[in-house]
Design a protein around this motif. Structure first.
Motif, short mmCIF file in Angstrom:
data_model
loop_
_atom_site.label_atom_id
_atom_site.label_comp_id
_atom_site.label_asym_id
_atom_site.label_seq_id
_atom_site.Cartn_x
_atom_site.Cartn_y
_atom_site.Cartn_z
N PRO A 1 0.82 -1.23 0.00
CA PRO A 1 0.00 0.00 0.00
C PRO A 1 0.84 1.26 0.00
N SER A 2 1.97 1.22 0.72
CA SER A 2 2.80 2.44 0.79
C SER A 2 3.82 2.49 -0.34
N ASN A 3 3.68 1.54 -1.29
CA ASN A 3 4.53 1.54 -2.47
C ASN A 3 6.00 1.38 -2.14
N VAL A 4 6.26 0.61 -1.06
CA VAL A 4 7.65 0.28 -0.73
C VAL A 4 7.94 -1.09 -1.32
N ASN A 5 9.09 -1.25 -1.94
CA ASN A 5 9.41 -2.54 -2.54
C ASN A 5 9.68 -3.57 -1.45
N ALA A 6 9.03 -4.73 -1.56
CA ALA A 6 9.31 -5.82 -0.63
C ALA A 6 9.02 -7.13 -1.35
N TYR A 7 9.69 -8.19 -0.92
CA TYR A 7 9.56 -9.46 -1.64
C TYR A 7 8.75 -10.46 -0.83
N ILE A 8 8.18 -11.41 -1.54
CA ILE A 8 7.55 -12.54 -0.86
C ILE A 8 8.64 -13.36 -0.20
N LEU A 9 8.37 -13.86 0.99
CA LEU A 9 9.32 -14.67 1.77
C LEU A 9 10.52 -13.86 2.24
N GLN A 10 10.38 -12.53 2.25
CA GLN A 10 11.53 -11.73 2.66
C GLN A 10 11.71 -11.76 4.17
N ASN A 11 12.95 -11.78 4.60
CA ASN A 11 13.22 -11.82 6.03
C ASN A 11 13.91 -10.53 6.46
N MET A 12 15.17 -10.36 6.09
CA MET A 12 15.90 -9.16 6.49
C MET A 12 15.83 -8.11 5.36
N ALA A 13 16.24 -6.89 5.69
CA ALA A 13 16.20 -5.83 4.69
C ALA A 13 17.20 -6.11 3.58
N LYS A 14 16.83 -5.74 2.38
CA LYS A 14 17.72 -5.94 1.24
C LYS A 14 18.15 -4.58 0.68
N ASP A 15 19.00 -4.62 -0.34
CA ASP A 15 19.47 -3.38 -0.93
C ASP A 15 18.32 -2.53 -1.45
#
Lengths: 87, 157, 270, 521
Positions: free
Chosen positions: C197-211
């Motif tokens: 919703p906030s248009n932040v990139n995030a992945y499915i199954l993501q755990n820690m922050a990525k680049d």
């Protein structure tokens, strides 16, 4: 005398892998399914030993309950419900 | 002959340990042993008439493949025995991670085998129920006997 | 020795020959490998590596990190395979009814009292293995199978009757199993659905922050590494495996008179 | 919107879980049916959208967990996998609608649950860019297929078919696992693009995985040999199909048997294409070995098609008849793949497409006669009660026979003949036409059987046949529209040929996109 201690795992690896071939042969040959199940269970113990010697503690923790606990129990139940001897 | 070649090559590069030679022997023996194991178990699955026996051989077959794969991930560290791929100290430091890389075995085959074991037990459970149901239909777990007693084009209705 | 056996023996010896050749010609790497494969080394290096935050999963146990973070999709599918096998068991044995009062007493009082002491210990050990999966050897599946041993022990010593009276029925186990699976799926989607919703990139199954995505699961709880979602996954996986395998064991233990009831539920073949 | 790529399998598995949840809330069939139909419709639309994306920007990559390619799992979708996945989702949609009519079981939720899990496995196999993930998806696909085969567990033959399928399937998937381990041992990686790169140049260093670890040549040979065997089993080619295919097709519920072609068998052919063109292509280090295996596959495909065509001609069971018809078509598809040029691969895709559509028409209409009379061929006489049935059935048979350019089936055969002529092996073109002639015996025997057998309306268990008729007619219209489209509208043919071209030549784009991520989009 570090060396003497270090050869022990390798000797056990050779021993258990050769024994497991023999076990598989016995499992294939055995006509009493109950004994074959027990042989599979014994083989499972040797495999767990191998996993331990090959430095895979996670697999030991998985493999012992699965192959020594759950699978033989289900197999015993199945053999009890069906027939014991292979013809 | 292979053995001599490898131990000779190893001796040129690094100080020689007795376990070096034995490790090479262990690797060869065990991996070839498991290849034979795979073949014998496969023979059992394909040739034995009893379904329970087929199941047992199938379990032996998948287990042998799994152990074979752990050997792929194993390594030999001169002077010490390899360690499992787990960091032990909390809080840890970059130096300890570096030590782990030098001593630990390959974690990826272990993770894959973990997955394979779970899949194996899942299939086993289903196969066991199928065999139970087969017995309830045919009164035997021997496929030869069950197929003899059945007419070839029986209507299923 | 009929013709089939000879053909079988020939093809199997070919298999043996091919695999042995592969091994002895160093097809699987040098016979006594002294180095890790680079991919394995990358996993060991990155698994607990706060100094390179974009690739780490903050788990001390590298195998657990691979199972639930680097190759999390595999494990999700593996959980589904277990789910499918439970559903398949239910397909084959559907229509059974859980009958109580069949009068099977189980083993002697001595073994019962021993089991009463042992079974909770095994379950506690299983839970501990599961939730410390990112710190010590273990994980959700390991813990679950250990705990199932307690359940099978109870079935063997006390009989199925005891479990029914304690309110452990197969349908409840199934519900528990489904809820666990739902929890895993929701956890895997959580960061992606927060980010969307906030248009932040995030992945499915993501755990820690990525680049390229700043969202992260909680990494540390009171100085103890929590390894983010790995802790949650292990917990849910424990529930799933425990309920699923206990379910399967109960289905295979079903007594003859209970199995008879599946005949009454026969359906028309079409 | 690459996000959808990663979301689709999660969506399908959540659908399965929700179906299981529904079983605790309600026993109302209508709710299950409505949910499954709506859910699979959404999945179909999503897969269609992904296919349209691949046409625009060639290759899509989704990184699970945000890890770059060789370290984590990526989904890599090109036109080939997008196309096959769309077909698979289309069949999922049709199956969930048709099942509402066909399956009267009280345990409908188990059925839909397994159907969704099967679709999840299929999507996983088709989209994944990682060989171990492929194994896990294959296993999910396989175990739900076994379970669906055993759905009518009150029939002993269904249990036997499921056991055969399960035991042989477990051996085969274990062998796939073994070859995965061998590939990891020598290449030191599991990512398809990484393997493809190292199979061409073992000494090239890649981030995280470095160079190849062992002797790549011998282990690739062993692994490819094992994997070929596995995929031939999965796609039901002659010597291996007797382990499961005729039994599973004839004992599984009719809608599932129709779905097996698109959802399950296709995965085998897809795997062959992926391994023989993208991973170990003509310029890889095992180029000679690959060529000889492909030549062997050509012979296997021809003999398999011939055996299938012969067996098809004297079946007395409708479902077995369709099973052997499928075998013929998949063998032709295998021939197209092993011929190794653009037309060959395009013809393989068209064979898969036309076989899926034609099979479904036949299965869906045969379902009517199976419900009201039985599985014998004579029972097909029931179809004479409705004119629509006869038209659609005839259309389906003609499509599978594939000599009229009105149907899509024609274009598969035409491209296959063109491909073998272009390769200089006219003998395959002649053999293809000859085997098509042999199949004519089987197809026209069935049509003849319909015309001579009597339809007794009084035996008919009254059931509304709107759903099978609508679906069969829709499928027939689709085959005709596609067939006419291929004759009249050039871009359609160009699209299929472009898939073949991409598979043959664009592996470098596949590798580059996968290993560098999808940063441009």
């Amino acid at each position: 005398m570090q060396i003497d201690v270090l050869i022990i795992p390798y000797v056990v690896i050779i021993y258990s892998s050769l024994l497991s071939v023999f076990m598989t042969y016995l499992v294939v040959r055995e006509r009493d399914l109950l004994i074959a199940t027990i042989l599979t269970l014994t083989q499972g113990v040797f495999y767990s030993l191998l996993y331990l010697l090959l430095m895979a503690p996670d697999l030991v923790l998985t493999y012992i309950p699965v192959s020594v606990g759950v699978t033989p129990l289900l197999l015993f139940l199945l053999v009890k419900k069906t027939e014991r001897f292979e013809r | 002959m292979f053995l001599e070649r490898v131990s000779w090559r190893a001796s040129k590069r690094r100080p020689r340990y007795m376990s070096d030679l034995l490790a090479s022997l262990a690797f060869r023996t065990a991996m070839i042993a498991f290849v034979f194991n795979i073949a014998i178990a496969l023979y059992g699955v394909l040739s034995r008439p009893s379904l329970v026996k087929k199941f047992l051989c199938l379990v032996a077959f998948t287990d042998s493949i799994n152990i074979f794969a752990v050997f792929i991930g194993f390594r030999y560290t001169p002077g010490a025995y390899p360690s499992p791929p787990i960091l032990e100290a909390i809080p840890t430091s970059p130096a300890e991670v570096e030590t782990l890389i030098n001593t630990s075995v390959d974690p990826l085959p272990q993770a894959m085998i973990l997955t394979a074991i779970v899949i194996g037990i899942a299939c086993s459970i289903f196969l066991l129920t199928l065999i139970l149901m087969y017995y309830r239909h045919y009164g035997t777990t021997n496929i030869h006997e069950a197929e003899e007693g059945e007419e070839p084009h029986a209507e299923a209705l | 020795m009929n013709r089939k056996d000879i053909a079988l023996a020939l093809s199997l010896s070919l298999l043996v020959l091919a695999l042995s050749l592969t091994i002895s010609l160093e097809g699987l790497g040098p016979i006594v490998p002294r180095e890790l494969r680079p991919l394995g080394a990358s996993f060991v290096q990155n698994s607990y590596n706060p100094w390179n935050a974009s690739l780490t999963s903050l788990s001390l146990n590298v195998v657990t990190a691979i199972v639930w973070d680097y190759r999390g999709l595999d494990t999700l599918y593996e959980t589904l395979v277990l789910f499918a096998s439970i559903a398949a068991t239910l397909v084959v044995l559907r229509g059974y009814s859980e009958l109580s009062g069949l009068g099977i007493k189980g083993l002697s009082d001595v073994s019962k009292s021993v089991t009463v002491v042992i079974a909770p210990l095994i379950v506690v050990y299983g839970i501990a293995t599961a939730i410390h999966g990112h710190l010590t050897p273990g994980g959700g599946f390991q813990g679950g199978t250990i705990a199932v041993v307690a359940a099978t022990l109870i079935i063997a010593v006390f009989s199925l009757e005891y479990l029914y009276r304690r309110g452990v029925s197969t349908s409840r186990l199934m519900l528990l199993r489904i809820l666990g699976l739902l929890a895993i799926i929701l956890t895997s989607l959580s960061l992606a659905s927060i980010g969307m919703p906030s248009n932040v990139n995030a992945y499915i199954l993501q755990n820690m922050a990525k680049d390229d995505s700043a969202l992260s699961m909680p990494g540390v709880l009171f100085d103890t590494p929590l390894a983010g979602s790995i802790f949650l996954y292990n917990l849910f996986e424990f529930i799933i495996v425990f309920s699923g395998l206990t379910f399967a064991a109960m289905m295979l233990v079903l007594r003859e008179s209970e199995l008879e009831s599946i005949k009454e539920a026969a359906e028309v073949y079409e | 919107m690459v996000f959808l790529l990663g979301f689709l399998p999660i969506y399908l598995m959540s659908s399965a879980v929700v179906v299981a949840m529904l079983s605790f809330i309600t026993k109302n069939r209508a709710i299950y049916v409505a949910f499954s139909a709506a859910s699979s419709l959404v999945a179909f639309i999503v897969s269609l959208y992904i296919l349209s994306l691949t046409i625009g920007s060639s290759i899509l990559v989704y990184r699970y967990g945000g890890f770059p390619a060789p370290l984590g799992i990526v989904y890599t979708v090109d036109k080939l996998s997008g196309f096959l996945a769309t077909l698979s989702m289309f069949m999922l949609l049709l199956t969930s609608i048709y099942s509402s009519w066909m399956i009267r079981s009280r345990w409908l939720y188990l059925y839909y649950l397994l159907l969704f899990l099967m679709a999840t496995g299929s999507i996983g196999c088709l989209y994944t860019g990682d060989i171990f993930n492929f194994f896990v998806s294959l296993e999910l696909l396989a175990i739900s297929s076994y379970a669906l085969t055993a759905f009518y567990r009150d029939s002993p033959r269904a249990i036997r078919a499921a056991l055969r399928y399960a035991i042989s399937g477990m051996i085969v998937t274990s062998l796939y696992l073994l070859s995965t381990f061998i590939i990891y041992g020598s290449f030191g990686t599991l990512n398809m693009a990484d393997i493809a790169l190292k199979a061409r140049n073992p000494s090239i260093p890649v981030a995280f995985t470095g160079t190849a670890f062992g002797d790549v040549v011998i282990s690739s040979k062993v692994a490819v040999a094992l994997i070929t065997w596995v995929f031939l089993f999965k796609s039901a080619i002659f010597p291996l199909n007797f382990a499961w295919q005729p039994y599973a097709y004839s004992e599984a519920p009719t809608p599932v048997a129709a779905a097996f072609t698109a959802i399950s068998d296709t995965v085998g052919l897809y795997g062959l294409i992926r391994f023989f063109y993208t991973l170990f292509g003509y310029d890889s280090i095992i180029g000679d070995f690959r060529t000889s295996i492909l030549q062997l596959l050509q012979i296997i495909a021809i003999s398999s098609a011939f055996v299938g065509a012969l067996l098809m001609s004297f079946q007395r069971d409708v479902k077995r008849f369709i099973a052997f018809s499928t075998m013929v078509h998949l063998s032709f598809a295998l021939l197209g793949i092993s011929l190794g040029n653009v037309e060959g691969i395009a013809s393989a895709l068209l064979h898969i497409l036309s076989n899926t559509l034609g099979d479904s028409i036949l299965f869906y209409l045969a379902g009517i006669s199976i419900v009201s009379c039985g599985r014998r061929l004579e029972c097909l006489g029931t179809l004479k009660l409705w004119r629509i049935s006869i038209i659609a059935f005839g259309g389906g048979v003609l499509n599978l026979f594939g000599v009229l350019p009105v149907f899509i089936g024609f274009w598969g055969k035409a491209l296959l003949v063109l491909s073998s002529i272009r390769l200089g092996t006219v003998v395959y073109a002649v053999l293809t036409l000859f085997i098509s002639g042999v199949t004519a015996i089987g197809y026209f025997r069935v049509l003849h059987q319909i015309s001579i057998s009597k339809a007794n309306a009084d035996q008919l268990t009254v059931r509304d046949v709107t759903i099978p008729h609508t679906l069969a007619l829709t499928l027939l219209v689709v085959t005709i529209v596609l067939g006419m489209g291929f004759s009249l509208y050039r871009p359609l043919m160009d699209f299929v040929l472009s898939i073949g071209f991409e598979v043959m030549n664009d592996y470098s784009i596949y590798i580059a996109r996968t290993l560098t991520g999808n940063l441009g989009q």
